[in-house]
Design a protein around this motif. Structure first.
Motif, short mmCIF file in Angstrom:
data_model
loop_
_atom_site.label_atom_id
_atom_site.label_comp_id
_atom_site.label_asym_id
_atom_site.label_seq_id
_atom_site.Cartn_x
_atom_site.Cartn_y
_atom_site.Cartn_z
N PHE A 149 0.94 10.30 -5.38
CA PHE A 149 -0.48 9.39 -6.10
C PHE A 149 -1.38 9.51 -6.42
O PHE A 149 -2.29 10.75 -6.80
CB PHE A 149 -0.36 7.70 -4.87
CG PHE A 149 1.53 7.44 -5.04
CD1 PHE A 149 1.71 6.17 -5.75
CD2 PHE A 149 1.97 7.66 -3.86
CE1 PHE A 149 3.76 5.80 -5.25
CE2 PHE A 149 3.20 7.22 -3.60
CZ PHE A 149 4.05 6.31 -4.71
N GLY A 150 -2.25 8.40 -7.47
CA GLY A 150 -3.47 8.65 -7.79
C GLY A 150 -3.45 9.03 -9.05
O GLY A 150 -2.10 9.93 -10.09
N ASP A 151 -4.63 10.19 -9.13
CA ASP A 151 -4.82 10.66 -10.89
C ASP A 151 -5.81 12.59 -10.18
O ASP A 151 -5.59 12.51 -8.90
CB ASP A 151 -5.97 9.74 -11.36
CG ASP A 151 -7.32 9.27 -11.05
OD1 ASP A 151 -7.79 9.96 -10.09
OD2 ASP A 151 -7.62 8.37 -11.73
N ARG B 143 1.07 -1.28 -0.12
CA ARG B 143 -0.06 -0.35 0.01
C ARG B 143 1.04 1.70 -0.30
O ARG B 143 1.78 1.68 0.51
CB ARG B 143 -0.81 0.01 1.16
CG ARG B 143 -1.70 -1.46 1.38
CD ARG B 143 -2.53 -0.98 2.30
NE ARG B 143 -1.42 -0.84 3.66
CZ ARG B 143 -1.70 -0.20 5.04
NH1 ARG B 143 -3.01 0.50 5.58
NH2 ARG B 143 -1.70 0.30 5.73
N VAL B 144 0.52 2.12 -0.67
CA VAL B 144 0.96 2.91 -0.44
C VAL B 144 1.25 3.66 0.96
O VAL B 144 2.47 4.76 1.05
CB VAL B 144 0.13 4.73 -1.08
CG1 VAL B 144 1.32 5.98 -0.84
CG2 VAL B 144 0.03 4.66 -2.17
N GLU B 145 0.66 3.41 2.07
CA GLU B 145 1.27 4.11 3.31
C GLU B 145 2.35 3.25 4.21
O GLU B 145 2.89 3.66 5.26
CB GLU B 145 -0.51 3.79 4.14
CG GLU B 145 -1.45 4.50 4.56
CD GLU B 145 -1.94 4.13 2.85
OE1 GLU B 145 -3.28 5.11 2.43
OE2 GLU B 145 -1.76 3.15 2.61
N ASP B 146 2.61 1.83 3.11
CA ASP B 146 3.53 1.21 4.06
C ASP B 146 4.83 1.84 3.87
O ASP B 146 6.17 1.33 4.34
CB ASP B 146 3.79 -0.13 2.70
CG ASP B 146 2.29 -0.90 3.37
OD1 ASP B 146 1.58 -0.90 4.37
OD2 ASP B 146 2.22 -1.87 2.16
N LEU B 147 4.93 2.85 2.43
CA LEU B 147 6.55 3.67 2.17
C LEU B 147 6.49 4.17 3.53
O LEU B 147 8.45 4.48 3.14
CB LEU B 147 6.00 4.55 1.08
CG LEU B 147 6.14 4.00 -0.46
CD1 LEU B 147 5.86 5.08 -1.44
CD2 LEU B 147 7.28 3.18 -0.90
#
Length: 311
Positions: free
Chosen positions: A216-218, A192-196
């Motif tokens: 991230f995302g659009d 997940r993004v949060e894992d970074l």
């Protein structure tokens, strides 16, 4: 009693005034007088003496003395702005008078970020210069190419911070999070993004934005995370080199990491999560008249750069 002007006197005054404008343009765009002396190809005492002479002729102080960095006075700021206008009008006049059937001539100053400039823009400029031998092409690479406005064309990655500039997209691009197989084997693969937030992230300090904030995302569903790590640099090649050595996760332009991804030296992290565009643009001043050498260079780069990047 009749006054006699020395032969060539008026022309000499005109040439001297034009030289002063060009001289101060370099001084005003330099961070220090030492940098200006290098750009002008003369010694620091010569530059200082000439600046003092210009100030005496104008009757105003243009530059504050004693500052570690070159600081213009209010009069110097006004003079620098008018100098840009006058020299720009002179270039426009010369372009207007030049037969459009003639070859390109004059000087082109291109600014670009370090990595893209070295790897791709410089070779293309070499080809362009070879095709137009009467043209003088100067490439200036910098981690902050838009800090000074001393360019004909700036090549910028991502949304330009200055909306007053005219822009044309040269190639599509995105920034991708990547890491080496050895790093992921030791530290695990983020799901997940949060894992970074719990990973060693190598930060590229390439502009004045919040470089530790990875996006991230659009446009409809933007996401971001603040990353941290023990390594950072303003040199993209250094950052990528650390990632190849297994020292952390990086967020780099697709054009830069594609060869490493194809060879398996790096692995894309979070491939299911989109990242916003970071397209490559050519930026110019928003003038009504664009010199032909500028428009033809931009056409050339728009045709050749995507093929070179594989975009």
């Amino acid at each position: 009693m009749e006054s006699h002007q020395p032969a060539g006197g008026r022309a000499a005054v005109s040439r001297s005034s034009l030289d002063d404008l060009q001289f101060f343009r370099v001084v005003a765009s330099s961070e220090t007088l030492t940098a200006a002396s290098r750009e002008l190809g003369c010694s620091l005492p010569v530059v200082s003496k000439r600046l003092s002479a210009l100030e005496r002729r104008l009757g105003v102080r243009l530059v504050q003395r004693g500052a570690r960095r070159l600081v213009l006075t209010s009069e110097g700021t006004l003079y620098a702005a008018r100098v840009e206008t006058i020299l720009g009008q002179l270039r426009e006049l010369e372009d207007t008078l030049t037969d459009r059937s003639a070859g390109l001539h004059g000087t082109l100053v291109i600014e670009c970020t370090l990595g893209l400039g070295r790897a791709h823009v410089a070779p293309l400029l070499g080809e362009f210069a070879e095709a137009h031998p009467a043209l003088h092409v100067r490439l200036q690479t910098s981690a902050l190419p838009l800090r000074r406005r001393e360019f004909d064309v700036a090549i910028h990655v991502g949304t330009p911070p200055d909306s007053s500039l005219r822009m044309r997209r040269l190639a599509r691009n995105r920034r991708l999070p990547c890491a080496s197989p050895s790093y992921l084997a030791r530290h695990g693969t983020p799901a997940r993004v949060e894992d970074l937030a719990s990973h060693d992230c190598i930060v590229l300090r390439e502009n004045e934005s919040d470089y530790a904030l990875w996006r991230f995302g659009d446009a409809g569903h933007p996401r971001h995370i603040r990353v941290d790590g023990s390594l950072s640099s303003n040199d993209g090649d250094v950052v990528t080199g650390w990632a190849l050595e297994g020292r952390g996760v990086i967020m780099r332009s697709e054009w830069h990491v594609r060869p490493h991804l194809e060879r398996g030296e790096l692995v894309r992290v979070l491939p299911h999560v989109p990242t916003p565009p970071a397209d490559i643009y050519a930026l110019t001043e928003d003038d009504e008249h664009v010199p032909r050498r500028v428009s033809e260079l931009i056409d050339f780069l728009a045709a050749r750069l995507p093929r070179r990047l594989g975009a």
